[in-house]
Scaffold this active site. Structure first.
Site, PDB file in Angstrom:
ATOM      1  N   ARG A  79     -21.653  10.740  22.879  1.00 17.77           N
ATOM      2  CA  ARG A  79     -22.460  11.926  22.648  1.00 17.77           C
ATOM      3  C   ARG A  79     -22.555  12.781  23.917  1.00 17.77           C
ATOM      4  O   ARG A  79     -22.309  13.987  23.895  1.00 17.77           O
ATOM      5  CB  ARG A  79     -23.864  11.527  22.173  1.00 17.77           C
ATOM      6  CG  ARG A  79     -23.879  10.980  20.770  1.00 17.77           C
ATOM      7  CD  ARG A  79     -25.226  10.434  20.373  1.00 17.77           C
ATOM      8  NE  ARG A  79     -26.208  11.482  20.113  1.00 17.77           N
ATOM      9  CZ  ARG A  79     -27.327  11.273  19.434  1.00 17.77           C
ATOM     10  NH1 ARG A  79     -27.596  10.068  18.962  1.00 17.77           N
ATOM     11  NH2 ARG A  79     -28.180  12.253  19.236  1.00 17.77           N
ATOM     12  N   GLY A 104     -35.319  21.699  24.394  1.00 17.48           N
ATOM     13  CA  GLY A 104     -35.670  20.287  24.490  1.00 17.48           C
ATOM     14  C   GLY A 104     -34.820  19.598  25.536  1.00 17.48           C
ATOM     15  O   GLY A 104     -34.106  18.645  25.247  1.00 17.48           O
ATOM     16  N   GLU A 159     -41.588  27.010  20.572  1.00 14.33           N
ATOM     17  CA  GLU A 159     -42.192  28.063  19.772  1.00 14.33           C
ATOM     18  C   GLU A 159     -43.276  28.832  20.532  1.00 14.33           C
ATOM     19  O   GLU A 159     -43.734  29.882  20.049  1.00 14.33           O
ATOM     20  CB  GLU A 159     -42.789  27.461  18.496  1.00 14.33           C
ATOM     21  CG  GLU A 159     -41.772  26.929  17.509  1.00 14.33           C
ATOM     22  CD  GLU A 159     -41.238  25.541  17.858  1.00 14.33           C
ATOM     23  OE1 GLU A 159     -40.447  24.998  17.067  1.00 14.33           O
ATOM     24  OE2 GLU A 159     -41.597  24.999  18.940  1.00 14.33           O
ATOM     25  N   GLU A 186     -29.463  18.949  22.468  1.00 10.78           N
ATOM     26  CA  GLU A 186     -29.167  17.651  21.864  1.00 10.78           C
ATOM     27  C   GLU A 186     -30.350  17.363  20.942  1.00 10.78           C
ATOM     28  O   GLU A 186     -31.271  16.633  21.279  1.00 10.78           O
ATOM     29  CB  GLU A 186     -29.033  16.581  22.969  1.00 10.78           C
ATOM     30  CG  GLU A 186     -28.082  15.449  22.620  1.00 10.78           C
ATOM     31  CD  GLU A 186     -28.655  14.463  21.618  1.00 10.78           C
ATOM     32  OE1 GLU A 186     -28.956  14.877  20.481  1.00 10.78           O
ATOM     33  OE2 GLU A 186     -28.803  13.296  21.971  1.00 10.78           O
ATOM     34  N   GLU A 193     -37.005  13.432  12.261  1.00 10.67           N
ATOM     35  CA  GLU A 193     -37.641  13.598  13.565  1.00 10.67           C
ATOM     36  C   GLU A 193     -36.782  14.413  14.534  1.00 10.67           C
ATOM     37  O   GLU A 193     -36.807  14.197  15.739  1.00 10.67           O
ATOM     38  CB  GLU A 193     -37.963  12.234  14.195  1.00 10.67           C
ATOM     39  CG  GLU A 193     -39.047  11.481  13.483  1.00 10.67           C
ATOM     40  CD  GLU A 193     -39.467  10.238  14.235  1.00 10.67           C
ATOM     41  OE1 GLU A 193     -40.098   9.394  13.617  1.00 10.67           O
ATOM     42  OE2 GLU A 193     -39.150  10.124  15.430  1.00 10.67           O
TER      43      GLU A 193
END
Length: 303
Positions: free
Chosen positions: A52, A76, A128, A142, A151
């Protein structure tokens, strides 16, 4: 470049008479969700998933021309690894790294440790709610949860795309596409190691614990590596997402009746799900903007 891993999310059948439904993009209470990402062990597990992590690194490296002079947003960012990849491997103008958990402080320290604070800015807060200096040209994230959508941060990525991605340019997201696959599996190895173990423990019968282990197994999805030989049916595509176009409402509506073709005789005990993400639209865009082909400009990772 094609890279893959063998991790899968497992949903056990048993002790339930109704169909199993996995909420898409569901998150627990937000405070506990972000607190979970304060744990360095969580980030270590993700960073040590080489297929990954290296798929992101290779996609960034192979598309340096695409990043030149552009503003990048990492949604994130966690430890900041993707933001640091972008700043180190390309000539991007700036990277905005957004992280809601206290790991943002660690990301800032890592930026300074790599002397990249002139181009990487860390913003601590929910995607947000944070206020960025201005629009961005590229989004990296990611965001994938187990079974792709459970989730996951996809809602936040889509919010960032609609709010901050430059309207007069191409919609560039890394990754650009995601697919979720499923197959029924017998999980012979898992059953032998985790469930049948309790039937004979050094000559002692511990069948009550075997029942408890089974009840715990069917109570929630588990993450487990499986071999293709454990699949009783051929894999099927559950959903395919184009991150430049899909909406949060589209994701919430993901429903897929599964018609599964058996590949061999046998019994099954679980629905196994795995996903792959791809970095696909970059080559043509790089060629158009930079005037060179730059290779195939694509990479993929599966988990």
């Amino acid at each position: 470049m094609q890279q893959s891993a063998s991790g899968a999310s497992i949903f056990f059948f048993g002790l339930r008479s109704h169909p199993l439904h996995v909420p898409c993009c569901w998150r627990p209470q937000m405070d506990s969700y972000f607190t979970a990402y304060d744990d360095l062990e969580t980030h270590l597990l993700m960073l040590q998933d080489r297929p990954r992590t290296e798929a992101y690194l290779q996609a960034i490296r192979q598309n340096r021309a695409l990043f030149a002079g552009k503003v990048v947003l990492d949604v994130g960012c966690g430890t900041g690894v993707l933001a640091l990849f972008c700043a180190r491997e390309t000539e991007c103008a700036a990277v905005y790294a957004v992280e809601a958990s206290d790991m943002a402080d660690c990301a800032q320290a890592c930026v300074e440790a790599n002397e990249l604070q002139q181009r990487v800015r860390v913003f601590k807060g929910e995607m947000e709610k944070v206020q960025l200096p201005g629009p961005v040209d590229i989004i990296v994230s990611e965001w994938m949860g187990f079974a792709l959508l459970h989730e996951s941060m996809l809602d936040s990525v889509l919010f960032a795309r609609d709010r901050w991605l430059r309207a007069d340019g191409p919609r560039l997201l890394f990754p650009s596409h995601a697919n979720l696959h499923a197959a029924l599996s017998d999980l012979r190895r898992y059953r032998a190691e985790k469930l049948d173990f309790w039937l004979d423990v050094y000559g002692l019968r511990m069948t009550p614990l075997a029942q408890r282990a089974y009840e715990e197994a069917v109570a929630k999805p588990i993450i487990e590596q499986i071999d293709v030989s454990e699949c009783v049916t051929e894999p099927v595509l559950v959903c395919s997402l184009d991150l430049a176009r899909v909406t949060a409402a589209d994701v919430q509506r993901v429903r897929q009746p599964l018609q599964l073709r058996t590949r061999r005789a046998g019994s099954f005990g679980a629905l196994s799900c795995w996903f792959e993400v791809a970095f696909l639209p970059t080559a043509q865009t790089a060629e158009k903007e930079a005037g060179n082909d730059g290779g195939d400009g694509s990479a993929a990772a599966a988990a």
